[in-house]
Design a protein around this motif. Structure first.
Motif, PDB file in Angstrom:
ATOM      1  N   UNK A   8       0.782  -1.152   0.011  1.00 31.89           N
ATOM      2  CA  UNK A   8      -0.069   0.093  -0.043  1.00 31.89           C
ATOM      3  C   UNK A   8       0.580   1.311   0.049  1.00 31.89           C
ATOM      4  N   UNK A   9       1.803   1.202   0.792  1.00 34.19           N
ATOM      5  CA  UNK A   9       2.992   2.338   0.540  1.00 34.19           C
ATOM      6  C   UNK A   9       3.409   2.637  -0.656  1.00 34.19           C
ATOM      7  N   UNK A  10       3.949   1.227  -1.295  1.00 36.52           N
ATOM      8  CA  UNK A  10       4.216   1.453  -2.916  1.00 36.52           C
ATOM      9  C   UNK A  10       3.192   1.940  -3.637  1.00 36.52           C
ATOM     10  N   UNK A  11       1.982   1.698  -3.345  1.00 34.48           N
ATOM     11  CA  UNK A  11       0.921   2.295  -4.232  1.00 34.48           C
ATOM     12  C   UNK A  11       0.740   3.771  -4.024  1.00 34.48           C
ATOM     13  N   UNK A  12       1.048   4.384  -2.678  1.00 33.36           N
ATOM     14  CA  UNK A  12       0.928   5.799  -2.786  1.00 33.36           C
ATOM     15  C   UNK A  12       1.986   6.503  -3.559  1.00 33.36           C
ATOM     16  N   UNK A  13       3.013   5.884  -3.649  1.00 34.51           N
ATOM     17  CA  UNK A  13       4.343   6.439  -4.571  1.00 34.51           C
ATOM     18  C   UNK A  13       3.871   6.441  -5.895  1.00 34.51           C
TER      19      UNK A  13
ATOM     20  N   UNK B  44       0.953  -5.573 -10.662  1.00 33.43           N
ATOM     21  CA  UNK B  44       2.372  -5.455 -10.150  1.00 33.43           C
ATOM     22  C   UNK B  44       2.881  -4.084 -10.030  1.00 33.43           C
ATOM     23  N   UNK B  45       2.584  -3.347 -11.329  1.00 36.43           N
ATOM     24  CA  UNK B  45       3.017  -1.869 -11.135  1.00 36.43           C
ATOM     25  C   UNK B  45       2.433  -1.037  -9.939  1.00 36.43           C
ATOM     26  N   UNK B  46       0.877  -1.307 -10.090  1.00 36.80           N
ATOM     27  CA  UNK B  46       0.434  -0.339  -8.988  1.00 36.80           C
ATOM     28  C   UNK B  46       0.739  -0.727  -7.217  1.00 36.80           C
ATOM     29  N   UNK B  47       0.938  -2.007  -7.382  1.00 34.68           N
ATOM     30  CA  UNK B  47       1.697  -2.418  -5.811  1.00 34.68           C
ATOM     31  C   UNK B  47       2.939  -2.343  -5.777  1.00 34.68           C
ATOM     32  N   UNK B  48       3.738  -2.203  -6.670  1.00 38.18           N
ATOM     33  CA  UNK B  48       5.213  -2.228  -6.753  1.00 38.18           C
ATOM     34  C   UNK B  48       5.697  -3.530  -6.370  1.00 38.18           C
TER      35      UNK B  48
END
Lengths: 165, 165
Positions: A8-13, B44-48
């Protein structure tokens, strides 16, 4: 931290640099793909697809289940896709067990008997499985015969697709 | 050239620089995701997530069907995933029709009546739908209650996930 919180932190980025807010609902390349859920397959990457290009349907095995057919019918009839691809892969987990053994293991471990899923769709030969999945799509009366349906095996060691004919 | 032929060319390029041939079968991050097949979602991209990190199950709507449950059970019991996420999204095609109308349209267009799919799983409210999908996973006797199952709505305009509680 849980993995979910971490992604979810990745998604914020991802959202901070997001610039794809104007993509239309129908896939730009009019393509729908049925593939395995396997973590080693990043379908968009291995096919060079961009966000917005294609419908991607995935399940254990890349099997044309009733649910995959449901998704393909919606994909074509409501959202205009005109080509279908089916992707299985080497070293698939579905080659490593048999339905009856897994059901017995789960029944034993949980002391329950379950109505659904009725089957786990394990298979023993990749090429045969791909051919069967193609046939299931082609023979469905709600899928027009004009739609090309082609099947492939992805090699997890090399990153290459090979067509099953 | 067909789109399929075109993406096969992309795959040849992908394979030439492929260096992920040693990934193990179990997902590195022990995560499984059920999401919509929509072309605007590159999960994959939107969740890093990286290739090898997570099982990704996708269908029309991101619905916990019998097939999605089959995939989640295999994911956990055979391949060790320990967290599940469910992702629906704004502007979903499943909000734009009703099952009975689509069936009638298909029957009329093809002059056939079909046994499967039995339902198309159209829905009218996103948050309610996400909550129902979480419940379907949590109540299945073959999914341990220790597995966190969290649901989200992805905003196709902003790229952001919002949790449904």
């Amino acid at each position: 931290m849980s993995v979910t919180d971490d992604v979810l932190k990745n998604n914020q980025q991802y959202a901070r640099s997001f610039n794809l807010g104007n993509l239309p609902t129908p896939p730009a390349r009019k393509l729908a793909i049925v593939a395995c859920m396997d973590a080693r397959l990043t379908i968009e990457a291995l096919l060079g697809l961009k966000t917005g290009d294609a419908h991607i349907i995935r399940n254990a095995g890349g099997v044309v289940t009733e649910d995959a057919l449901r998704s393909l019918i919606i994909s074509h009839h409501l959202l205009g896709t005109q080509e279908f691809m089916i992707i299985n892969h080497t070293e698939c987990g579905m080659l490593t067990f048999q339905d009856a053994d897994l059901k017995e293991k789960l029944r034993h471990a949980t002391h329950t008997s379950v109505v659904a899923p009725e089957t786990f769709h394990a298979f023993s030969d990749l090429e045969t499985n791909v051919r069967e999945q193609i046939e299931k799509v082609k023979s469905h009366p709600w899928i027009p015969s004009s739609i090309p349906v082609r099947g492939f095996i992805y090699d997890v060691k090399t990153g290459s697709l090979t067509e099953v004919r």
